[in-house]
Every structure is written in C-alpha cells, then in structure tokens.
Enzyme design. Structure first.
Site, PDB file in Angstrom:
ATOM      1  N   GLU A 154      22.157 -65.071 -75.772  1.00 52.27           N
ATOM      2  CA  GLU A 154      22.889 -64.092 -76.570  1.00 52.27           C
ATOM      3  C   GLU A 154      22.694 -64.389 -78.062  1.00 52.27           C
ATOM      4  O   GLU A 154      22.425 -63.493 -78.864  1.00 52.27           O
ATOM      5  CB  GLU A 154      24.371 -64.149 -76.182  1.00 52.27           C
ATOM      6  CG  GLU A 154      25.172 -62.960 -76.648  1.00 52.27           C
ATOM      7  CD  GLU A 154      26.636 -63.038 -76.183  1.00 52.27           C
ATOM      8  OE1 GLU A 154      26.906 -63.664 -75.143  1.00 52.27           O
ATOM      9  OE2 GLU A 154      27.492 -62.474 -76.881  1.00 52.27           O
ATOM     10  N   GLY A 186      34.492 -62.238 -78.575  1.00 54.72           N
ATOM     11  CA  GLY A 186      35.830 -62.558 -78.112  1.00 54.72           C
ATOM     12  C   GLY A 186      35.860 -63.873 -77.353  1.00 54.72           C
ATOM     13  O   GLY A 186      36.809 -64.643 -77.453  1.00 54.72           O
ATOM     14  N   GLY A 187      34.779 -64.159 -76.599  1.00 58.87           N
ATOM     15  CA  GLY A 187      34.779 -65.317 -75.712  1.00 58.87           C
ATOM     16  C   GLY A 187      34.083 -66.545 -76.263  1.00 58.87           C
ATOM     17  O   GLY A 187      34.528 -67.665 -76.057  1.00 58.87           O
ATOM     18  N   SER A 188      32.974 -66.334 -76.961  1.00 55.17           N
ATOM     19  CA  SER A 188      32.164 -67.489 -77.346  1.00 55.17           C
ATOM     20  C   SER A 188      31.663 -67.344 -78.773  1.00 55.17           C
ATOM     21  O   SER A 188      31.726 -66.265 -79.363  1.00 55.17           O
ATOM     22  CB  SER A 188      30.967 -67.626 -76.397  1.00 55.17           C
ATOM     23  OG  SER A 188      30.123 -66.499 -76.493  1.00 55.17           O
ATOM     24  N   THR A 189      31.181 -68.445 -79.320  1.00 58.87           N
ATOM     25  CA  THR A 189      30.552 -68.377 -80.638  1.00 58.87           C
ATOM     26  C   THR A 189      29.202 -69.072 -80.562  1.00 58.87           C
ATOM     27  O   THR A 189      29.042 -70.051 -79.836  1.00 58.87           O
ATOM     28  CB  THR A 189      31.464 -68.964 -81.741  1.00 58.87           C
ATOM     29  OG1 THR A 189      30.910 -68.639 -83.015  1.00 58.87           O
ATOM     30  CG2 THR A 189      31.604 -70.472 -81.635  1.00 58.87           C
ATOM     31  N   GLN A 190      28.222 -68.519 -81.276  1.00 57.13           N
ATOM     32  CA  GLN A 190      26.853 -69.000 -81.188  1.00 57.13           C
ATOM     33  C   GLN A 190      26.320 -69.404 -82.560  1.00 57.13           C
ATOM     34  O   GLN A 190      26.644 -68.752 -83.556  1.00 57.13           O
ATOM     35  CB  GLN A 190      25.935 -67.909 -80.635  1.00 57.13           C
ATOM     36  CG  GLN A 190      26.018 -67.687 -79.150  1.00 57.13           C
ATOM     37  CD  GLN A 190      27.256 -66.927 -78.694  1.00 57.13           C
ATOM     38  OE1 GLN A 190      28.069 -67.435 -77.921  1.00 57.13           O
ATOM     39  NE2 GLN A 190      27.451 -65.731 -79.200  1.00 57.13           N
TER      40      GLN A 190
END
Lengths: 449, 449
Positions: A154, A186-190
């Site tokens: 992603e 909303g769920g993860s950070t990259q």
C-alpha cells in the site's frame, strides 16, 4: 534505394499502425477499504517502448459502496450481489471488445489485515469464486488479482503514484530527487523512501521504466488515525478496568464518547490534558533497547529503519487533516512541525465548544484533531527521526489535480509487470510479432514488385 | 516458395548464429562474509527466450580470504590491496573479450549488518571508489553492485538457489511444489516461503522466467548460531554483572570459555543444564502479546509471519550441523524434531570428554551442539509454528552436487533483471536487433537474387 526507404517506413510506422488509439488498454481496481469499496478505472495507450512509462489516466470512478467487504465474512453468499453491481459499472465504462483482455483487481487494505487469518483466507477465496464466473465477470481473472495488500505494498504504491505524477520515472533525475512518502489511513501508517545508504531490512524492490528501485518500506498496523483513538481508549480502560467511566486526556473538555470493551460499554469524558495524552502516545512509539535492536537503527519497537537522509517527503491522507485545520502548514504546503506541536498543546486545552465555534472544525473531529496534532509530530520526530525544524515534509492531497492514493501506483506497477514480459501480455503486440509483420510486408512488397 | 523457406530459416536460425557458444556470459560475486570473503564465478549461455530460466553454472571459486571486509572499516586505504588480488583471479578466469560486459558484485552479509550505519556507509563507498578504477576493475561497475544485502535478500536468494536447482522455475508446477527455505548463518537466520493464504507484511516479490512470486521473507539478525552463543553469554552475565565467572547451562560440563564484556574478561563454566538453557533460549523467542501483534499472527516478538501452510522446507547451513551430529536426521535427510529435542536434552548433560570421546564431535563444537540442539527445535516450533512431529523439513547441503547458498540465487535474480530489459543489457542481442538483422539478411538475399 526505394526498397530501403520502404524498409525504414515499415520499421518506423508498423507499431503506430498496429497500435491505433482505438487500442486503448484498461484496468479496473475495486479498492476494498475498511468501511466501503470504491471502483476506479484507468486507461492507457499500448506500450511502444520498454524504457518509458505509460501515460495512464483515470477514466472512471464510482461512489463508495458501503459497508466494507469485511462485513461479508459471515455472509459469504451475499458477496456476488455486492460485487456484481460494481462489475456492471465496469462493463459499461470499458468497451466490450476489450473486456476479455482487461484485468480487474480487488485489492483490500488495512481493514482486512486485522481479520483473523482464516477469516481473511475464506473471504478472499469466496471473492475469487465469484469472479471466476465468466457471466458475472468477463474480465481477465487471475487468483492473485484478488488479495489483501500488504501494508508495505500500500505504501509502495502510494510512493509510485506520487513519483509518477511528479514525472520522476523515465527521467534521468538522481535518486535524491525521488520523493519519500508518509501515508496514514484509518488503520495503518506507512513510510516509504529510497535510502541514500545501506538498506538492511524492510526492502521492497520495484522496477519501473526499466530501472530498479530498492525502497525502504514499512507499514505500522494499528498506527492509523482511527486505531490510535481506539488504542488510547483501550490503554486508559486497562489502567482501571472495573470503572465504566474514564477521563480521556486526548479528548477536549465537554466531549464525551463511548466504546465497547470486552462486552461492556465504557464512557470517555474529555479531560483536555495534552501532556498526559502525549505520555500515552509516546508509550506506543518507544524504540527497542539498544541490545534488542538489530539491524540498527530502530524506529518503533524493533522495527529497522535506515536514516531518512536528504529526501523530501510528501505526507498524505490522515497526515494532512489536523495540521491543515490547526493552521500549521505554510502556503507551499510545508509542515511546520514545531508549530503544530505548540498549536496542538493549546488547542487540546480548549473546550469542544470553543474549538468548534466560528471555526471550520466540526464537533465530530474536534477531539481527533487534538490527538492527531500531538501524535503526528511525535511519530515524525520520535519514531522516524525528523527534526522538529525539518523543512522536508510537504502535505498534499492532489498532484496535477489527481488525488494521491495507492490505486494509480498499483496500476503503474501492474503494467510494469506486463512490461517485463516484453509486450506479450494480453492486448499487446510483441516485438517478435512486429518483426514478423515487418518481414511479411516487406516480402509481399518485393514479390509483387 | 524458395523465398519463404529462406525466410523461415532466417527466423529460426539467426538467434543460434548470433549466439554461438563463444558468447558465454559471465558474472562474478565477491561474497563478503563476517570473517572472510570468497569469490565465485558463474557462466551462462545468452538468453534466447524470455520465459525460461538460464542454465547457469559455477565455473570458478576462490579460497576464503581472511579477514572479513568489515575489518577494513578503520583502514579504508588498504581495501584496494584486499580486493585487488581477488579481482586478478576474476580476470584470469573470465575471457578478456567479455571483461567489459561482465558484472562484478561485492555483496556483504550479516557481519556487515551489525556495523554502525555510518561505518557501513563509509566502507561501502570506499569499496565503490576502488572498483571505479578501470585499471584495477575492467568489469561493469555500477554502485548498486556493491552493497550489504538485506537479511531478506540473503534468504530470498537462497530460496531462488534451491528452487532453481530443483527445476521449479519455468515449469508449470503449482506453487505448493516450491520449497520453503530455513537458513542459518553465524549472525542471522532467515525464513522464506510462498504462503498459501494472505501475505500481510514482509513480502518480497521476485520475477523469474516471466512469473511473479510473492514471497514471505524475514531475517532475524542476532539469531544466527554464533550470535546466539554470544547473546546467551551476555544474558547470563547481566544476571550478575559483578561476577567474573559464570555457570553457563548451555555449555557441557568440563568446558570453559571466556568472553569480553564491557571491557572485562568473563569466564563461563559449563553447567550442562538443558532445562535452564532452554528457558533462556525461549526468552528470545517469545511472541508479542495479542494486543501488540498486528498484523497477526506473530512469530518472534511483533514480527508478522503467515501460517507455514503445506509447503515443504529445506533447512540449510547452520541448521544442519547439530541435527546431523546428534543423529536425528533420517536417511532421506528429514529432520526428526522431537527426537532432536530429546537427544539434545541427554547430550547436554554429558561432559565434554564423554561427548567427544569416540565420536565425530570435536571439542570446539561440543557445547555448540548442545545449544543448537535445543535452539533449533525451539525456533522451529515456538517461533515458526512447525509441529514437533512435522515431516516437512529436510536438511540439505548440496543439490545436484552444488552447494546450496545464496550466491547462485543472486546471479539468477540479477540475470532476471536483465531479462526484464528484453535482452538489451550489455552482451545481449535484443529482439529488435534480431528483427533488424533478419530484415537486412532477407533484403540482401532478395537484392542479389
């Protein structure tokens, strides 16, 4: 002499003739997020060169279809209906004559990465079964077209989107001119970038326009905006699990909310205490002790991250909301991190009414901006290693009027997979074919001469 | 008619003519390990098809050159001498006429992943400077040819080596017939396989023979054989840091050794207590608590690993020594994990003299086999999720009489990078070239006819 001229003509023009603009290629992505699914359709001209990038344009987009696909995990039989409607839309937009050579993807993100492994597997297999039905889905079916993206994919696809829109690929610009990406959903950070030194783990290699890029890519699941709100709530409850009502230092005074925790409803009452809030946030960002961190250096926990070096970064999605609403972004989009931190400290001490009266901030997000205003600078400095005075981070939503997300990058990446097959994929005419056509035409000419 | 026959001949035979066996392509790898550097030279015929694998053979290998390259971190000026001798050897083996089209790689492994980031960067840059000198290095120079492999690359290259030697690539065998890899060196241990379900993180994509493989790959640095011995020693010292002498439950009675710890020499005395040893080992293998593990499931700490599924695995390098010496491998090479565990428990309670008298076990490795005999089953079951009765793990050192390590896989991978360029890399004749030659030959024939 005439023959040689003809030969040259044949060499130059055959590809153009074979690849008329009626030969557009298409790709469709169902972007399956945690709360909805969205369709995007892209179009590009056939490939004529192996070392350049395709000119890919978005030609269709649907509204969000709620709920998210993960809601179907216990009603697999209804998936056909859910997806069927969206595929009808794809059929309308993409010309019928290329349906059988067009790839359709269903790619899911963080919302599905939190499902139990067996549930996720059943859900993906059920979707694959539906899409195998040629009547429902006339497009190219390949089991790997339906999958949950890894968090790193992603992030990498977002990196491709941005650098593609900045015309980085196919140019001879040095690696230092590629832009790193900070993304938060909303769920993860990259975090994804090209390191300027050794890359000892978390490597993701992509090849675009004939060049290889060895990216550092990492996704922190549960570090996205919504999940951070949830985790902070859970942390507070765990300090005093018997109580049904809890002060929440990351919420504005006057704000209340509830959360279901192990079957019981817990109430949070805004306390507006930024120092206490930041202490909780920092407990999630701690780096591992030196003798537990290898390879070094570590960002959060034992997660390796090379130094960010000299790259510029674009921060997108949930990185942009709080800094913009709190007015800590300059006119060129540069994030002023120390100002964000200061402003958030003051903002968090306001009441919900004060924060939302005569401002652009809605009640719904009033408390979230307090938390995110503290979390973003902490994440960027404590975990990733940016200095608080950094000039490297620009917040963006669009480039060239195109929304910056991972879907365009995914299509660029997938068309590059075709590229490695030298144009032999469906819908392409390969070089050997062109060669053969050349010779046949030449032969015909010479024989009738 | 004659013309058509000629045309067909030209189409079929031109590649063969252009690619005579005198057109071998070569690649040379300097495998820079922690204690030595070793040269390997490979040769393969020119590529004639894009969807098959090249037949790559090793044609040269040097002795190990000690010390390892990391010893030069504070004497960068001496690198030229160190590398120069090995390059002379490459020049002798590879025919002079292809020097300028042959790639030379210096790829470093775990020993360099433990250096401080700045030291590693200086060392790599110093090596690049040396190799830029055309007199010393007549081979293709590219800065990315000199680098520290990430742990995942090392594991993935070993995976490629094994599946290449098992003729998996270019075949139509299903994914379940690919073999997973368990590798252990002195510094790190790697696990690489094709999951049969979702892959949510730690993905490493490779493309071989026109097919894409989305591998799960993870490397645990400091979980290799030598570093485990070191970590257990450090753990024991930390329980009682003032003492200069320590009982070590992972060492056989009668064995003693010393270790330098924060400037002081510490002595270890073998205690031969497998239960206590295993308790320490397991403390390094603990999985994160459920609410700290995302995506799930976690192997060691917060490291995501999908279920191992139905794959067979080959275990190589340091995975093979203790199980073989302790006689817990059947005639087909299958590891009997529960027997290894039992046998190691008994073995660890022997004295060093008993363990090494009238056996093939040397004093040097007597205690290491105790530790590894306990560590290997614990790692495989507690961390990776194999059952103790598993029949999936085969220990190997060679396939088709070729040593199984990462170097062959690295060359396969690099030649596939060329492949994606459709034969346009140095030394290849591309399809457009063949096309042009075809037409010219045909034209010449027709004009002189």
């Amino acid at each position: 002499m005439g023959t040689i001229v003809l030969l040259m003509c044949v060499m130059i023009f055959i590809p153009e003739v074979a690849y008329g603009s009626s030969n557009w290629q298409y790709g469709a992505i169902l972007d399956a997020g945690s709360s909805s699914t969205k369709l995007k359709i892209y179009r590009w001209p056939p490939r004529t060169s192996l070392d350049s990038v395709l000119d890919i344009k978005q030609v269709g987009e649907s509204e969000k279809h709620s709920p998210g696909i993960s809601d179907y995990v216990d009603k697999l039989g209804n998936i056909s209906n859910y997806i069927g409607g969206m595929i009808e839309r794809v059929k309308e937009i993409i010309p019928k004559n290329v349906h059988s050579t067009t790839s359709l993807y269903l790619l899911a993100t963080a919302g599905l990465r939190v499902l139990p492994e067996d549930d996720a597997r059943s859900l993906m297999n059920a979707i694959r079964n539906v899409l195998q039905n040629k009547t429902l889905n006339p497009f190219v079916f390949n089991p790997s077209n339906v999958r949950i993206l890894s968090g790193e994919e992603e992030g990498v696809f977002a990196w491709i989107t941005i650098n593609y829109l900045k015309d980085y690929f196919g140019s001879d610009r040095p690696q230092s001119q590629a832009v790193g990406v900070l993304e938060m959903g909303g769920g993860s950070t990259q975090i994804v970038f090209l390191p300027d030194g050794p890359l000892l783990a978390n490597m993701f290699q992509v090849r675009i326009a004939g060049k290889r890029y060895s990216l550092y890519a990492h996704s922190y699941l549960f570090y996205g905006q919504d999940y951070m709100i949830f985790r902070i709530g859970r942390y507070i409850i765990q300090q005093n699990p018997q109580s049904s009502s809890h002060q929440n230092p990351c919420m504005l005074t006057g704000d209340t909310t509830t959360m279901l925790y192990m079957g019981a409803t817990k109430t949070f009452i805004g306390e507006g205490n930024p120092s206490k809030c930041l202490t909780i946030i920092n407990s999630f960002l701690k780096s591992a002790a030196d003798d537990m961190c290898y390879p070094k250096p570590c960002a959060i926990g034992r997660t390796y991250q090379p130094s960010i070096g000299t790259d510029n970064f674009y921060a997108i999605a949930a990185f942009t909301y709080a800094p913009r609403s709190l007015g800590t972004v300059d006119s060129s989009g540069k994030l002023n991190m120390s100002r964000l931190n200061e402003t958030a400290f003051n903002y968090c001490q306001k009441s919900l009414t004060d924060a939302t009266t005569n401002t652009s901030i809605s009640e719904k997000y009033g408390s979230a901006y307090c938390l995110m205003g503290l979390y973003i600078p902490a994440l960027l400095s404590e975990a990733y290693g940016f200095t608080s005075e950094t000039q490297k981070i620009t917040l963006i939503r669009k480039i060239k009027d195109i929304s910056v997300d991972w879907t365009l990058g995914a299509i660029v990446y997938e068309t590059e997979v075709f590229e490695t097959k030298c144009g032999t994929s469906a819908g392409h005419i390969s070089y050997p074919d062109i060669c053969f056509i050349n010779i046949l035409l030449l032969l015909t000419y010479l024989m009738v001469r």
